[in-house]
Design a protein around this motif. Structure first.
Motif, PDB file in Angstrom:
ATOM      1  N   LYS A   3       1.206  18.191  12.124  1.00 56.02           N
ATOM      2  CA  LYS A   3       2.326  17.254  11.982  1.00 56.02           C
ATOM      3  C   LYS A   3       1.883  15.837  12.292  1.00 56.02           C
ATOM      4  CE  LYS A   3       6.093  20.464  12.802  1.00 56.02           C
ATOM      5  NZ  LYS A   3       7.239  20.789  13.638  1.00 56.02           N
ATOM      6  N   ILE A   4       1.043  15.685  13.300  1.00 52.43           N
ATOM      7  CA  ILE A   4       0.545  14.356  13.674  1.00 52.43           C
ATOM      8  C   ILE A   4      -0.283  13.775  12.532  1.00 52.43           C
ATOM      9  CG2 ILE A   4      -0.968  13.095  15.249  1.00 52.43           C
ATOM     10  CD1 ILE A   4      -0.071  15.055  17.437  1.00 52.43           C
ATOM     11  N   ILE A   5      -1.127  14.568  11.933  1.00 53.55           N
ATOM     12  CA  ILE A   5      -1.958  14.098  10.819  1.00 53.55           C
ATOM     13  C   ILE A   5      -1.071  13.730   9.628  1.00 53.55           C
ATOM     14  CG2 ILE A   5      -3.701  14.792   9.132  1.00 53.55           C
ATOM     15  CD1 ILE A   5      -5.000  16.445  11.373  1.00 53.55           C
ATOM     16  N   LEU A   6      -0.081  14.544   9.350  1.00 55.60           N
ATOM     17  CA  LEU A   6       0.832  14.265   8.244  1.00 55.60           C
ATOM     18  C   LEU A   6       1.596  12.964   8.462  1.00 55.60           C
ATOM     19  CD1 LEU A   6       2.064  15.195   5.583  1.00 55.60           C
ATOM     20  CD2 LEU A   6       3.742  16.489   6.891  1.00 55.60           C
ATOM     21  N   VAL A   7       2.084  12.745   9.661  1.00 52.98           N
ATOM     22  CA  VAL A   7       2.798  11.502   9.988  1.00 52.98           C
ATOM     23  C   VAL A   7       1.856  10.312   9.858  1.00 52.98           C
ATOM     24  CG1 VAL A   7       3.930  10.229  11.849  1.00 52.98           C
ATOM     25  CG2 VAL A   7       4.521  12.618  11.452  1.00 52.98           C
ATOM     26  N   TRP A   8       0.640  10.451  10.323  1.00 54.17           N
ATOM     27  CA  TRP A   8      -0.346   9.363  10.238  1.00 54.17           C
ATOM     28  C   TRP A   8      -0.633   9.018   8.774  1.00 54.17           C
ATOM     29  CZ3 TRP A   8      -5.384   9.098   8.323  1.00 54.17           C
ATOM     30  CH2 TRP A   8      -6.048   7.923   8.615  1.00 54.17           C
ATOM     31  N   LEU A   9      -0.780  10.043   7.916  1.00 55.39           N
ATOM     32  CA  LEU A   9      -1.025   9.794   6.491  1.00 55.39           C
ATOM     33  C   LEU A   9       0.152   9.085   5.837  1.00 55.39           C
ATOM     34  CD1 LEU A   9      -2.777  13.084   5.329  1.00 55.39           C
ATOM     35  CD2 LEU A   9      -3.760  10.798   5.436  1.00 55.39           C
ATOM     36  N   CYS A  10       1.354   9.487   6.180  1.00 49.65           N
ATOM     37  CA  CYS A  10       2.547   8.836   5.615  1.00 49.65           C
ATOM     38  C   CYS A  10       2.629   7.369   6.018  1.00 49.65           C
ATOM     39  CB  CYS A  10       3.809   9.572   6.055  1.00 49.65           C
ATOM     40  SG  CYS A  10       4.002  11.181   5.282  1.00 49.65           S
ATOM     41  N   ILE A  11       2.353   7.085   7.264  1.00 53.98           N
ATOM     42  CA  ILE A  11       2.389   5.703   7.749  1.00 53.98           C
ATOM     43  C   ILE A  11       1.301   4.883   7.078  1.00 53.98           C
ATOM     44  CG2 ILE A  11       2.015   4.226   9.773  1.00 53.98           C
ATOM     45  CD1 ILE A  11       3.444   6.413  11.420  1.00 53.98           C
ATOM     46  N   SER A  12       0.109   5.434   6.934  1.00 51.14           N
ATOM     47  CA  SER A  12      -0.994   4.715   6.294  1.00 51.14           C
ATOM     48  C   SER A  12      -0.662   4.376   4.847  1.00 51.14           C
ATOM     49  CB  SER A  12      -2.276   5.550   6.340  1.00 51.14           C
ATOM     50  OG  SER A  12      -2.675   5.753   7.662  1.00 51.14           O
ATOM     51  N   CYS A  13      -0.109   5.349   4.122  1.00 51.39           N
ATOM     52  CA  CYS A  13       0.256   5.109   2.722  1.00 51.39           C
ATOM     53  C   CYS A  13       1.362   4.055   2.619  1.00 51.39           C
ATOM     54  CB  CYS A  13       0.699   6.399   2.063  1.00 51.39           C
ATOM     55  SG  CYS A  13      -0.652   7.559   1.821  1.00 51.39           S
ATOM     56  N   SER A  14       2.301   4.067   3.533  1.00 55.24           N
ATOM     57  CA  SER A  14       3.380   3.081   3.530  1.00 55.24           C
ATOM     58  C   SER A  14       2.848   1.684   3.769  1.00 55.24           C
ATOM     59  CB  SER A  14       4.410   3.421   4.612  1.00 55.24           C
ATOM     60  OG  SER A  14       5.005   4.649   4.346  1.00 55.24           O
ATOM     61  N   LEU A  15       1.892   1.550   4.674  1.00 58.58           N
ATOM     62  CA  LEU A  15       1.312   0.235   4.954  1.00 58.58           C
ATOM     63  C   LEU A  15       0.550  -0.291   3.750  1.00 58.58           C
ATOM     64  CD1 LEU A  15       0.113   0.683   8.647  1.00 58.58           C
ATOM     65  CD2 LEU A  15       2.074  -0.618   7.819  1.00 58.58           C
ATOM     66  N   LEU A  16      -0.115   0.582   3.012  1.00 62.11           N
ATOM     67  CA  LEU A  16      -0.821   0.138   1.816  1.00 62.11           C
ATOM     68  C   LEU A  16       0.160  -0.335   0.748  1.00 62.11           C
ATOM     69  CD1 LEU A  16      -3.616   2.840   1.455  1.00 62.11           C
ATOM     70  CD2 LEU A  16      -3.887   0.447   2.109  1.00 62.11           C
ATOM     71  N   ALA A  17       1.274   0.341   0.620  1.00 62.86           N
ATOM     72  CA  ALA A  17       2.271  -0.031  -0.391  1.00 62.86           C
ATOM     73  C   ALA A  17       2.954  -1.349  -0.060  1.00 62.86           C
ATOM     74  CB  ALA A  17       3.304   1.080  -0.527  1.00 62.86           C
ATOM     75  N   ILE A  18       3.082  -1.677   1.207  1.00 59.64           N
ATOM     76  CA  ILE A  18       3.732  -2.921   1.617  1.00 59.64           C
ATOM     77  C   ILE A  18       2.921  -4.131   1.162  1.00 59.64           C
ATOM     78  CG2 ILE A  18       4.314  -4.336   3.636  1.00 59.64           C
ATOM     79  CD1 ILE A  18       5.104  -1.729   5.038  1.00 59.64           C
ATOM     80  N   GLY A  19       1.618  -3.996   1.080  1.00 60.36           N
ATOM     81  CA  GLY A  19       0.744  -5.115   0.748  1.00 60.36           C
ATOM     82  C   GLY A  19       0.721  -5.500  -0.706  1.00 60.36           C
ATOM     83  N   GLN A  20       1.433  -4.777  -1.582  1.00 62.30           N
ATOM     84  CA  GLN A  20       1.454  -5.144  -2.993  1.00 62.30           C
ATOM     85  C   GLN A  20       2.806  -4.828  -3.617  1.00 62.30           C
ATOM     86  OE1 GLN A  20      -1.674  -3.042  -4.928  1.00 62.30           O
ATOM     87  NE2 GLN A  20      -0.595  -1.127  -5.005  1.00 62.30           N
ATOM     88  N   ARG A  21       3.016  -5.365  -4.817  1.00 59.22           N
ATOM     89  CA  ARG A  21       4.283  -5.147  -5.516  1.00 59.22           C
ATOM     90  C   ARG A  21       4.032  -5.122  -7.011  1.00 59.22           C
ATOM     91  NH1 ARG A  21       6.211 -10.821  -6.196  1.00 59.22           N
ATOM     92  NH2 ARG A  21       4.421 -12.009  -5.518  1.00 59.22           N
ATOM     93  N   GLN A  22       4.984  -4.606  -7.747  1.00 57.84           N
ATOM     94  CA  GLN A  22       4.883  -4.529  -9.201  1.00 57.84           C
ATOM     95  C   GLN A  22       5.396  -5.826  -9.821  1.00 57.84           C
ATOM     96  OE1 GLN A  22       2.834  -1.519  -9.501  1.00 57.84           O
ATOM     97  NE2 GLN A  22       3.828  -1.744 -11.454  1.00 57.84           N
ATOM     98  N   ILE A  23       4.610  -6.379 -10.713  1.00 49.74           N
ATOM     99  CA  ILE A  23       5.022  -7.559 -11.475  1.00 49.74           C
ATOM    100  C   ILE A  23       5.136  -7.117 -12.931  1.00 49.74           C
ATOM    101  CG2 ILE A  23       4.438  -9.913 -12.176  1.00 49.74           C
ATOM    102  CD1 ILE A  23       4.965  -9.692  -9.203  1.00 49.74           C
ATOM    103  N   THR A  24       6.221  -7.493 -13.563  1.00 53.09           N
ATOM    104  CA  THR A  24       6.429  -7.143 -14.959  1.00 53.09           C
ATOM    105  C   THR A  24       6.885  -8.385 -15.725  1.00 53.09           C
ATOM    106  OG1 THR A  24       7.472  -5.559 -16.436  1.00 53.09           O
ATOM    107  CG2 THR A  24       8.840  -6.448 -14.685  1.00 53.09           C
ATOM    108  N   GLY A  25       6.703  -8.352 -17.026  1.00 57.38           N
ATOM    109  CA  GLY A  25       7.133  -9.489 -17.831  1.00 57.38           C
ATOM    110  C   GLY A  25       6.714  -9.344 -19.277  1.00 57.38           C
ATOM    111  N   THR A  26       6.917 -10.404 -20.040  1.00 56.71           N
ATOM    112  CA  THR A  26       6.590 -10.432 -21.458  1.00 56.71           C
ATOM    113  C   THR A  26       5.685 -11.621 -21.740  1.00 56.71           C
ATOM    114  OG1 THR A  26       8.757  -9.502 -21.937  1.00 56.71           O
ATOM    115  CG2 THR A  26       7.597 -10.500 -23.774  1.00 56.71           C
ATOM    116  N   VAL A  27       4.687 -11.422 -22.594  1.00 58.93           N
ATOM    117  CA  VAL A  27       3.775 -12.491 -22.997  1.00 58.93           C
ATOM    118  C   VAL A  27       4.061 -12.832 -24.447  1.00 58.93           C
ATOM    119  CG1 VAL A  27       1.376 -13.218 -23.189  1.00 58.93           C
ATOM    120  CG2 VAL A  27       2.034 -11.613 -21.392  1.00 58.93           C
ATOM    121  N   THR A  28       4.308 -14.125 -24.702  1.00 58.20           N
ATOM    122  CA  THR A  28       4.633 -14.585 -26.054  1.00 58.20           C
ATOM    123  C   THR A  28       3.771 -15.779 -26.447  1.00 58.20           C
ATOM    124  OG1 THR A  28       6.381 -15.995 -25.164  1.00 58.20           O
ATOM    125  CG2 THR A  28       7.039 -13.817 -25.948  1.00 58.20           C
ATOM    126  N   ASP A  29       3.743 -16.060 -27.743  1.00 54.85           N
ATOM    127  CA  ASP A  29       3.076 -17.242 -28.276  1.00 54.85           C
ATOM    128  C   ASP A  29       3.971 -18.438 -28.006  1.00 54.85           C
ATOM    129  OD1 ASP A  29       2.757 -19.317 -30.520  1.00 54.85           O
ATOM    130  OD2 ASP A  29       0.956 -18.086 -30.778  1.00 54.85           O
TER     131      ASP A  29
END
Length: 108
Positions: A3-29
């Protein structure tokens, strides 16, 4: 212990996700407003690359304070830092220094 290892993995993955975000858009002439298909969209300093679809739409994960580079043959490169926005629409300009002359040499 598991359980401790599982909690640690969840927290680690959450911290990695906080450092980035999805950017979306359209490219036109910028001149015609037509969607540009096949534009390379790269996060500067990383190996993260996507291309725009046939409607000119892209979706890319970007770290906070990351820059995005848009490149396409015959168009000027466009570099931007998204700031707090999650939607970024880009108007690309055709390069002005395209081939001006052609010299043809013929032999008989």
């Amino acid at each position: 212990m598991k359980k401790i290892i599982l909690v640690w993995l969840c927290i680690s993955c959450s911290l990695l996700a906080i450092g980035q975000r999805q950017i979306t858009g359209t490219v036109t002439d910028s001149k015609t407003g037509a969607a540009l298909q096949g534009v390379s969209v790269t996060v500067s300093g990383t190996n993260t690359i996507v291309t725009t679809n046939d409607a000119g739409i892209y979706n890319i994960p970007v770290p906070n304070n990351g820059s995005i580079v848009f490149t396409m043959v015959d168009y000027e490169d466009y570099i931007v830092t998204p700031g707090s926005s999650s939607t970024l629409n880009i108007n690309m300009k055709v390069k002005t220094n395209l081939l001006q002359e052609v010299v043809i040499t013929g032999y008989t």
